[in-house]
Design an enzyme around this catalytic site. Sequence first.
Site, PDB file in Angstrom:
ATOM      1  N   GLN A  71       0.744  -1.264   0.106  1.00 14.57           N
ATOM      2  CA  GLN A  71       0.147   0.105   0.166  1.00 14.57           C
ATOM      3  C   GLN A  71       0.663   1.299  -0.036  1.00 14.57           C
ATOM      4  O   GLN A  71       0.657   2.057  -0.836  1.00 14.57           O
ATOM      5  CB  GLN A  71      -0.963   0.097   1.348  1.00 14.57           C
ATOM      6  CG  GLN A  71      -1.950  -1.034   1.378  1.00 14.57           C
ATOM      7  CD  GLN A  71      -3.003  -0.696   2.407  1.00 14.57           C
ATOM      8  OE1 GLN A  71      -3.875  -0.058   2.092  1.00 14.57           O
ATOM      9  NE2 GLN A  71      -2.731  -1.058   3.616  1.00 14.57           N
ATOM     10  N   LEU A  72       1.869   1.353   1.045  1.00 13.04           N
ATOM     11  CA  LEU A  72       2.756   2.681   0.963  1.00 13.04           C
ATOM     12  C   LEU A  72       3.612   2.515   0.079  1.00 13.04           C
ATOM     13  O   LEU A  72       3.806   3.657  -0.504  1.00 13.04           O
ATOM     14  CB  LEU A  72       3.281   2.619   2.404  1.00 13.04           C
ATOM     15  CG  LEU A  72       4.294   3.524   2.701  1.00 13.04           C
ATOM     16  CD1 LEU A  72       3.566   4.991   2.582  1.00 13.04           C
ATOM     17  CD2 LEU A  72       5.193   3.589   4.099  1.00 13.04           C
ATOM     18  N   ASP A 123      14.664  -9.604  -0.782  1.00 17.85           N
ATOM     19  CA  ASP A 123      13.994 -10.170   0.487  1.00 17.85           C
ATOM     20  C   ASP A 123      14.845  -9.567   1.654  1.00 17.85           C
ATOM     21  O   ASP A 123      16.091 -10.052   1.614  1.00 17.85           O
ATOM     22  CB  ASP A 123      14.106 -11.785   0.370  1.00 17.85           C
ATOM     23  CG  ASP A 123      13.686 -12.405   1.751  1.00 17.85           C
ATOM     24  OD1 ASP A 123      13.137 -11.678   2.511  1.00 17.85           O
ATOM     25  OD2 ASP A 123      13.500 -13.436   1.876  1.00 17.85           O
ATOM     26  N   ALA A 159       6.826  -4.864   5.095  1.00 21.18           N
ATOM     27  CA  ALA A 159       6.511  -5.393   6.502  1.00 21.18           C
ATOM     28  C   ALA A 159       5.681  -6.659   6.240  1.00 21.18           C
ATOM     29  O   ALA A 159       5.125  -7.108   5.271  1.00 21.18           O
ATOM     30  CB  ALA A 159       5.762  -4.181   7.377  1.00 21.18           C
ATOM     31  N   THR A 184       2.318  -7.787   7.384  1.00 18.49           N
ATOM     32  CA  THR A 184       1.399  -6.995   7.965  1.00 18.49           C
ATOM     33  C   THR A 184       0.037  -7.832   8.338  1.00 18.49           C
ATOM     34  O   THR A 184      -0.924  -7.406   8.523  1.00 18.49           O
ATOM     35  CB  THR A 184       0.818  -5.958   7.145  1.00 18.49           C
ATOM     36  OG1 THR A 184       0.761  -6.487   5.800  1.00 18.49           O
ATOM     37  CG2 THR A 184       1.955  -4.837   6.796  1.00 18.49           C
ATOM     38  N   ASP A 221       0.842   1.622  15.371  1.00 19.80           N
ATOM     39  CA  ASP A 221      -0.142   1.981  16.711  1.00 19.80           C
ATOM     40  C   ASP A 221       0.144   0.535  17.463  1.00 19.80           C
ATOM     41  O   ASP A 221      -0.111   0.618  18.836  1.00 19.80           O
ATOM     42  CB  ASP A 221      -1.332   2.277  16.385  1.00 19.80           C
ATOM     43  CG  ASP A 221      -1.967   1.441  15.360  1.00 19.80           C
ATOM     44  OD1 ASP A 221      -1.408   0.789  14.554  1.00 19.80           O
ATOM     45  OD2 ASP A 221      -3.314   1.275  15.403  1.00 19.80           O
ATOM     46  N   TYR A 268       2.637  -9.476  16.213  1.00 19.90           N
ATOM     47  CA  TYR A 268       3.018  -8.514  15.127  1.00 19.90           C
ATOM     48  C   TYR A 268       3.527  -7.277  15.713  1.00 19.90           C
ATOM     49  O   TYR A 268       4.621  -6.706  15.495  1.00 19.90           O
ATOM     50  CB  TYR A 268       1.830  -7.923  14.262  1.00 19.90           C
ATOM     51  CG  TYR A 268       1.918  -6.859  13.311  1.00 19.90           C
ATOM     52  CD1 TYR A 268       2.526  -6.566  12.113  1.00 19.90           C
ATOM     53  CD2 TYR A 268       1.101  -5.607  13.830  1.00 19.90           C
ATOM     54  CE1 TYR A 268       2.473  -5.617  11.396  1.00 19.90           C
ATOM     55  CE2 TYR A 268       1.129  -4.387  13.045  1.00 19.90           C
ATOM     56  CZ  TYR A 268       1.891  -4.279  11.844  1.00 19.90           C
ATOM     57  OH  TYR A 268       1.776  -3.219  11.100  1.00 19.90           O
ATOM     58  N   LYS A 283       7.363  -5.432  15.557  1.00 21.35           N
ATOM     59  CA  LYS A 283       7.513  -3.867  15.073  1.00 21.35           C
ATOM     60  C   LYS A 283       8.036  -3.314  15.922  1.00 21.35           C
ATOM     61  O   LYS A 283       9.089  -2.563  15.655  1.00 21.35           O
ATOM     62  CB  LYS A 283       6.111  -3.472  14.668  1.00 21.35           C
ATOM     63  CG  LYS A 283       5.429  -4.073  13.449  1.00 21.35           C
ATOM     64  CD  LYS A 283       5.999  -3.780  12.121  1.00 21.35           C
ATOM     65  CE  LYS A 283       5.918  -2.400  11.592  1.00 21.35           C
ATOM     66  NZ  LYS A 283       6.624  -2.126  10.205  1.00 21.35           N
ATOM     67  N   TRP A 300      -3.998   2.177  11.003  1.00 25.03           N
ATOM     68  CA  TRP A 300      -5.191   2.023  10.135  1.00 25.03           C
ATOM     69  C   TRP A 300      -5.023   2.531   8.611  1.00 25.03           C
ATOM     70  O   TRP A 300      -5.810   3.344   8.204  1.00 25.03           O
ATOM     71  CB  TRP A 300      -6.392   2.915  10.805  1.00 25.03           C
ATOM     72  CG  TRP A 300      -6.708   2.692  12.103  1.00 25.03           C
ATOM     73  CD1 TRP A 300      -5.957   1.777  13.054  1.00 25.03           C
ATOM     74  CD2 TRP A 300      -7.929   2.786  12.672  1.00 25.03           C
ATOM     75  NE1 TRP A 300      -7.014   1.586  14.026  1.00 25.03           N
ATOM     76  CE2 TRP A 300      -8.153   2.032  14.096  1.00 25.03           C
ATOM     77  CE3 TRP A 300      -9.141   3.299  12.179  1.00 25.03           C
ATOM     78  CZ2 TRP A 300      -9.160   2.150  14.852  1.00 25.03           C
ATOM     79  CZ3 TRP A 300     -10.385   3.434  12.969  1.00 25.03           C
ATOM     80  CH2 TRP A 300     -10.377   2.719  14.442  1.00 25.03           C
TER      81      TRP A 300
HETATM   82  N1  LIG Z   1      -1.598  -1.609   7.251  1.00 21.41           N
HETATM   83  C1  LIG Z   1      -1.987  -0.966   8.042  1.00 21.41           C
HETATM   84  O1  LIG Z   1      -3.101  -0.831   8.541  1.00 21.41           O
HETATM   85  C2  LIG Z   1      -0.780  -0.540   8.777  1.00 21.41           C
HETATM   86  C3  LIG Z   1      -1.065   0.100  10.029  1.00 21.41           C
HETATM   87  C4  LIG Z   1       0.175   0.620  10.849  1.00 21.41           C
HETATM   88  C5  LIG Z   1       1.258   0.582  10.472  1.00 21.41           C
HETATM   89  N2  LIG Z   1       1.582   0.038   9.128  1.00 21.41           N
HETATM   90  C6  LIG Z   1       2.883  -0.291   8.773  1.00 21.41           C
HETATM   91  O2  LIG Z   1       3.110   0.654   7.653  1.00 21.41           O
HETATM   92  C7  LIG Z   1       4.016   0.019   6.839  1.00 21.41           C
HETATM   93  C8  LIG Z   1       3.518  -0.174   5.372  1.00 21.41           C
HETATM   94  O3  LIG Z   1       2.446  -0.889   5.557  1.00 21.41           O
HETATM   95  P1  LIG Z   1       1.299  -1.509   4.196  1.00 21.41           P
HETATM   96  O4  LIG Z   1       0.053  -1.175   4.651  1.00 21.41           O
HETATM   97  O5  LIG Z   1       1.891  -0.635   3.160  1.00 21.41           O
HETATM   98  O6  LIG Z   1       2.035  -3.018   4.220  1.00 21.41           O
HETATM   99  P2  LIG Z   1       1.631  -4.091   2.782  1.00 21.41           P
HETATM  100  O7  LIG Z   1       0.582  -3.453   2.039  1.00 21.41           O
HETATM  101  O8  LIG Z   1       1.384  -5.308   3.560  1.00 21.41           O
HETATM  102  O9  LIG Z   1       2.913  -3.843   2.028  1.00 21.41           O
HETATM  103  C9  LIG Z   1       4.097  -4.365   2.705  1.00 21.41           C
HETATM  104  C10 LIG Z   1       4.978  -4.877   1.386  1.00 21.41           C
HETATM  105  O10 LIG Z   1       6.246  -5.611   1.789  1.00 21.41           O
HETATM  106  C11 LIG Z   1       6.418  -6.783   1.275  1.00 21.41           C
HETATM  107  N3  LIG Z   1       7.291  -7.778   1.913  1.00 21.41           N
HETATM  108  C12 LIG Z   1       6.862  -8.704   3.006  1.00 21.41           C
HETATM  109  N4  LIG Z   1       7.765  -9.201   3.315  1.00 21.41           N
HETATM  110  C13 LIG Z   1       8.990  -8.999   2.572  1.00 21.41           C
HETATM  111  C14 LIG Z   1      10.414  -9.284   2.721  1.00 21.41           C
HETATM  112  N5  LIG Z   1      10.566 -10.300   3.427  1.00 21.41           N
HETATM  113  N6  LIG Z   1      11.332  -8.557   1.783  1.00 21.41           N
HETATM  114  C15 LIG Z   1      10.654  -7.652   1.071  1.00 21.41           C
HETATM  115  N7  LIG Z   1       9.531  -7.090   1.094  1.00 21.41           N
HETATM  116  C16 LIG Z   1       8.477  -7.865   1.704  1.00 21.41           C
HETATM  117  C17 LIG Z   1       4.929  -7.279   1.024  1.00 21.41           C
HETATM  118  O11 LIG Z   1       5.116  -8.574   0.048  1.00 21.41           O
HETATM  119  P3  LIG Z   1       4.003  -9.302   0.101  1.00 21.41           P
HETATM  120  O12 LIG Z   1       2.634  -8.987  -0.203  1.00 21.41           O
HETATM  121  O13 LIG Z   1       4.565 -10.231  -1.333  1.00 21.41           O
HETATM  122  O14 LIG Z   1       4.046 -10.279   1.229  1.00 21.41           O
HETATM  123  C18 LIG Z   1       4.054  -6.113   0.735  1.00 21.41           C
HETATM  124  O15 LIG Z   1       4.401  -5.880  -0.829  1.00 21.41           O
HETATM  125  C19 LIG Z   1       4.635  -1.245   7.293  1.00 21.41           C
HETATM  126  O16 LIG Z   1       5.566  -0.982   8.103  1.00 21.41           O
HETATM  127  C20 LIG Z   1       3.473  -1.465   8.368  1.00 21.41           C
HETATM  128  O17 LIG Z   1       3.811  -2.328   9.321  1.00 21.41           O
HETATM  129  C21 LIG Z   1       0.703  -0.471   8.601  1.00 21.41           C
END
Ligand SMILES: NC(=O)c1ccc[n+]([C@@H]2O[C@H](COP(=O)([O-])OP(=O)(O)OC[C@H]3O[C@@H](n4cnc5c(N)ncnc54)[C@H](OP(=O)(O)O)[C@@H]3O)[C@@H](O)[C@H]2O)c1
Length: 299
Positions: free
Chosen positions: A11-12, A36, A60, A62, A102, A125, A129, A150
């Site tokens: 997403q990000l 990776d 991450a 997630t 959060d 999780y 983190k 969120w």
């Molecule tokens: N989503 C939320 O609601 C939320 C809330 C608070 C904080 N955050 C934080 O915000 C940040 C961005 O989150 P997001 O929602 O954009 O997450 P996301 O959509 O799940 O994207 C994470 C990306 O990381 C990739 N990834 C997973 N394992 C990996 C590895 N070993 N090496 C390289 N890439 C890898 C995933 O690939 P695959 O899909 O192939 O696994 C995915 O493309 C993260 O740090 C997350 O913890 C998210």
Amino acid sequence: MTVLIIGAAGQLGTELCLRSKERGYNFVGVDYNELDITNESSIQAFVAHINPTIIINAAAYTAVDRAETDIASVFAVNRDGPLYLARSCVKADIPLLHVSTDYVFDGRKSAPYHETDTPNPQGAYGQSKLEGETAVANTLEKYITLRTAWVFSATGNNFVRTILRLAKEHDELSVVADQTGAPTWAGDIAEVLLEIVDRIHQSMTITWGLYHYTGVPVTTWHAFAETICQQAFELGMLNKKPFIKPISTSEYPTAAKRPQNSALACARIQEELLISQTDWRKGLEQVLIQWKKNNELST
Ligand SMILES: NC(=O)c1ccc[n+]([C@@H]2O[C@H](COP(=O)([O-])OP(=O)(O)OC[C@H]3O[C@@H](n4cnc5c(N)ncnc54)[C@H](OP(=O)(O)O)[C@@H]3O)[C@@H](O)[C@H]2O)c1
């Protein structure tokens, strides 16, 4: 200058790449299949090859509920990955922009959480983190860790997509109404991170460290769902709005415990970096308009 964006398909990561392109940055975006982050020697070799001026880690693990039974993987990605990235930044003498959550808090505080509040994660999780944050802080001097919450975007699976799909299929939905937090559009997080990139490249003084950043206003999952359906209805993406029944957390059991209060106080980023919070409802409208334009999820 070359910005290395890790987790580029998430997403990000998607928003970071889009906006880096719009800004005319020289950037390289990579995801899991290209790099990776649990493999330290691959990171070192890749960073040496690309020679970036900054790394943004949007990668991450997630899947919060799956994490409870996939402990080794969640800690490898969320704790060890950031550690390896931080080490490669030390070696290359470049800053790291990292993202956290959060979920490092237990949610029992009745007011928004500050950066100085003591974390107490309730699940694998959140714990992974938190350990990732600590690894970055203990390894590198020039880092920003941005805790957010969120997150939603037009890419991937998230609450907005789920609610819209369910609203098309059912007349009545049940959504948890006793958890508070602030939705955050990935586009807004990307803008914040790229603003920091700009300042670094202009050699402006940065106060490194931990920051909170979310959208405004604070809401509940139930009220968030109501807003999603209202906006989608106004955009003609729903024929009718479903009745959304407010339920309690105990009526919707999940493998991982969620913080009851997820609100993050975002005064530090305003004071130190002059970055203001954005209304998530504007980001939501952007996402819905994009889906409507692409004929995604419309009636
Ligand atoms: N989503 C939320 O609601 C939320 C809330 C608070 C904080 N955050 C934080 O915000 C940040 C961005 O989150 P997001 O929602 O954009 O997450 P996301 O959509 O799940 O994207 C994470 C990306 O990381 C990739 N990834 C997973 N394992 C990996 C590895 N070993 N090496 C390289 N890439 C890898 C995933 O690939 P695959 O899909 O192939 O696994 C995915 O493309 C993260 O740090 C997350 O913890 C998210």
